[in-house]
Write a protein that holds these residues in place. Sequence first.
Motif, PDB file in Angstrom:
ATOM      1  N   LEU A  66       0.829  -1.209   0.000  1.00  0.00           N
ATOM      2  CA  LEU A  66       0.000   0.000   0.000  1.00  0.00           C
ATOM      3  C   LEU A  66       0.864   1.261   0.000  1.00  0.00           C
ATOM      4  N   LEU A  67       1.974   1.217   0.733  1.00  0.00           N
ATOM      5  CA  LEU A  67       2.889   2.363   0.719  1.00  0.00           C
ATOM      6  C   LEU A  67       3.559   2.519  -0.638  1.00  0.00           C
ATOM      7  N   ILE A  68       3.874   1.412  -1.290  1.00  0.00           N
ATOM      8  CA  ILE A  68       4.459   1.476  -2.629  1.00  0.00           C
ATOM      9  C   ILE A  68       3.477   2.121  -3.594  1.00  0.00           C
ATOM     10  N   GLN A  69       2.210   1.733  -3.518  1.00  0.00           N
ATOM     11  CA  GLN A  69       1.188   2.335  -4.384  1.00  0.00           C
ATOM     12  C   GLN A  69       1.050   3.827  -4.102  1.00  0.00           C
ATOM     13  N   GLU A  70       1.094   4.207  -2.832  1.00  0.00           N
ATOM     14  CA  GLU A  70       1.009   5.625  -2.482  1.00  0.00           C
ATOM     15  C   GLU A  70       2.226   6.389  -3.001  1.00  0.00           C
ATOM     16  N   LEU A  71       3.394   5.777  -2.901  1.00  0.00           N
ATOM     17  CA  LEU A  71       4.604   6.396  -3.441  1.00  0.00           C
ATOM     18  C   LEU A  71       4.487   6.618  -4.940  1.00  0.00           C
ATOM     19  N   LEU A  72       3.906   5.651  -5.647  1.00  0.00           N
ATOM     20  CA  LEU A  72       3.775   5.768  -7.100  1.00  0.00           C
ATOM     21  C   LEU A  72       2.669   6.742  -7.508  1.00  0.00           C
ATOM     22  N   ARG A  73       1.809   7.127  -6.586  1.00  0.00           N
ATOM     23  CA  ARG A  73       0.765   8.118  -6.891  1.00  0.00           C
ATOM     24  C   ARG A  73       1.173   9.526  -6.453  1.00  0.00           C
ATOM     25  N   GLU A  74       1.737   9.639  -5.252  1.00  0.00           N
ATOM     26  CA  GLU A  74       1.977  10.949  -4.656  1.00  0.00           C
ATOM     27  C   GLU A  74       3.449  11.331  -4.553  1.00  0.00           C
ATOM     28  N   GLY A  75       4.348  10.408  -4.856  1.00  0.00           N
ATOM     29  CA  GLY A  75       5.772  10.669  -4.687  1.00  0.00           C
ATOM     30  C   GLY A  75       6.335  11.621  -5.728  1.00  0.00           C
ATOM     31  N   SER A  76       7.574  12.000  -5.521  1.00  0.00           N
ATOM     32  CA  SER A  76       8.257  12.840  -6.505  1.00  0.00           C
ATOM     33  C   SER A  76       9.539  12.135  -6.938  1.00  0.00           C
ATOM     34  N   VAL A  77       9.798  12.185  -8.226  1.00  0.00           N
ATOM     35  CA  VAL A  77      10.965  11.532  -8.796  1.00  0.00           C
ATOM     36  C   VAL A  77      12.180  12.428  -8.579  1.00  0.00           C
ATOM     37  N   ASN A  78      13.219  11.880  -7.991  1.00  0.00           N
ATOM     38  CA  ASN A  78      14.475  12.601  -7.808  1.00  0.00           C
ATOM     39  C   ASN A  78      15.327  12.321  -9.046  1.00  0.00           C
ATOM     40  N   PHE A  79      15.256  13.233 -10.020  1.00  0.00           N
ATOM     41  CA  PHE A  79      15.961  13.016 -11.276  1.00  0.00           C
ATOM     42  C   PHE A  79      17.466  13.119 -11.113  1.00  0.00           C
ATOM     43  N   ASN A  80      17.943  13.816 -10.075  1.00  0.00           N
ATOM     44  CA  ASN A  80      19.384  13.898  -9.837  1.00  0.00           C
ATOM     45  C   ASN A  80      19.955  12.559  -9.388  1.00  0.00           C
ATOM     46  N   ALA A  81      19.182  11.784  -8.639  1.00  0.00           N
ATOM     47  CA  ALA A  81      19.636  10.479  -8.154  1.00  0.00           C
ATOM     48  C   ALA A  81      19.225   9.350  -9.103  1.00  0.00           C
ATOM     49  N   SER A  82      18.528   9.664 -10.179  1.00  0.00           N
ATOM     50  CA  SER A  82      18.064   8.663 -11.128  1.00  0.00           C
ATOM     51  C   SER A  82      19.016   8.581 -12.314  1.00  0.00           C
ATOM     52  N   ASP A  83      18.999   7.435 -12.991  1.00  0.00           N
ATOM     53  CA  ASP A  83      19.782   7.246 -14.205  1.00  0.00           C
ATOM     54  C   ASP A  83      18.803   7.025 -15.350  1.00  0.00           C
ATOM     55  N   THR A  84      18.413   8.109 -16.000  1.00  0.00           N
ATOM     56  CA  THR A  84      17.391   8.039 -17.041  1.00  0.00           C
ATOM     57  C   THR A  84      17.940   7.598 -18.387  1.00  0.00           C
ATOM     58  N   LYS A  85      19.245   7.484 -18.513  1.00  0.00           N
ATOM     59  CA  LYS A  85      19.841   7.089 -19.781  1.00  0.00           C
ATOM     60  C   LYS A  85      20.389   5.661 -19.743  1.00  0.00           C
ATOM     61  N   ALA A  86      20.134   4.926 -18.661  1.00  0.00           N
ATOM     62  CA  ALA A  86      20.640   3.558 -18.537  1.00  0.00           C
ATOM     63  C   ALA A  86      19.972   2.662 -19.571  1.00  0.00           C
ATOM     64  N   SER A  87      20.690   1.627 -19.952  1.00  0.00           N
ATOM     65  CA  SER A  87      20.164   0.702 -20.934  1.00  0.00           C
ATOM     66  C   SER A  87      20.334  -0.710 -20.391  1.00  0.00           C
ATOM     67  N   PRO A  88      19.422  -1.609 -20.486  1.00  0.00           N
ATOM     68  CA  PRO A  88      18.121  -1.560 -21.131  1.00  0.00           C
ATOM     69  C   PRO A  88      17.020  -1.023 -20.217  1.00  0.00           C
ATOM     70  N   CYS A  89      17.270  -0.932 -18.909  1.00  0.00           N
ATOM     71  CA  CYS A  89      16.243  -0.469 -17.971  1.00  0.00           C
ATOM     72  C   CYS A  89      16.687   0.843 -17.325  1.00  0.00           C
ATOM     73  N   LYS A  90      15.819   1.830 -17.360  1.00  0.00           N
ATOM     74  CA  LYS A  90      16.107   3.112 -16.702  1.00  0.00           C
ATOM     75  C   LYS A  90      15.914   2.962 -15.203  1.00  0.00           C
ATOM     76  N   LEU A  91      16.683   3.703 -14.435  1.00  0.00           N
ATOM     77  CA  LEU A  91      16.661   3.616 -12.978  1.00  0.00           C
ATOM     78  C   LEU A  91      16.095   4.913 -12.406  1.00  0.00           C
ATOM     79  N   TYR A  92      15.043   4.813 -11.582  1.00  0.00           N
ATOM     80  CA  TYR A  92      14.404   5.987 -10.992  1.00  0.00           C
ATOM     81  C   TYR A  92      14.378   5.867  -9.482  1.00  0.00           C
ATOM     82  N   ARG A  93      14.590   6.988  -8.804  1.00  0.00           N
ATOM     83  CA  ARG A  93      14.473   7.064  -7.345  1.00  0.00           C
ATOM     84  C   ARG A  93      13.279   7.953  -7.029  1.00  0.00           C
ATOM     85  N   ILE A  94      12.332   7.411  -6.280  1.00  0.00           N
ATOM     86  CA  ILE A  94      11.101   8.122  -5.935  1.00  0.00           C
ATOM     87  C   ILE A  94      11.086   8.348  -4.434  1.00  0.00           C
TER      88      ILE A  94
END
Length: 122
Positions: A66-94
């Motif tokens: 339930l907390l994971i679902q709440e994080l995916l609805r109300e959280g904010s993506v920290n793009f500085n700590a994320s790797d949006t150019k990774a291949s094959p899967c992008k890495l996001y920190r919420i």
Amino acid sequence: MPFLKRLGYFLVGLSIGLIFLAFFLRKKTDETGTEFCYFPNCRVLKELRSKPMRTDPALTVPIDTLLIQELLREGSVNFNASDTKASPCKLYRIEYETEGHEMSITLENCQEYTLLKAYDRE
């Protein structure tokens, strides 16, 4: 007709149109459950929610779904700590804060699924 008078008529018409537009879009959003995501944070969260969630087998902490679902609805993506150019899967920190507790998860956004890599709750 002077410019200021034309500008006044234009602004009155524009404001009435915006009020009607906001009213109809809100009603449509409530009835159909659609949402308009144009900001990067909202688009990333919507994409992560749309795929099946898997958990990394190396993750040993108990997970509150339930907390994971709440994080995916109300959280904010920290793009500085994320790797949006990774291949094959992008890495996001919420990150999300509720009731004085800070929570964060790290997800891999793959083509067919979302993989939960880390779950931190303080």
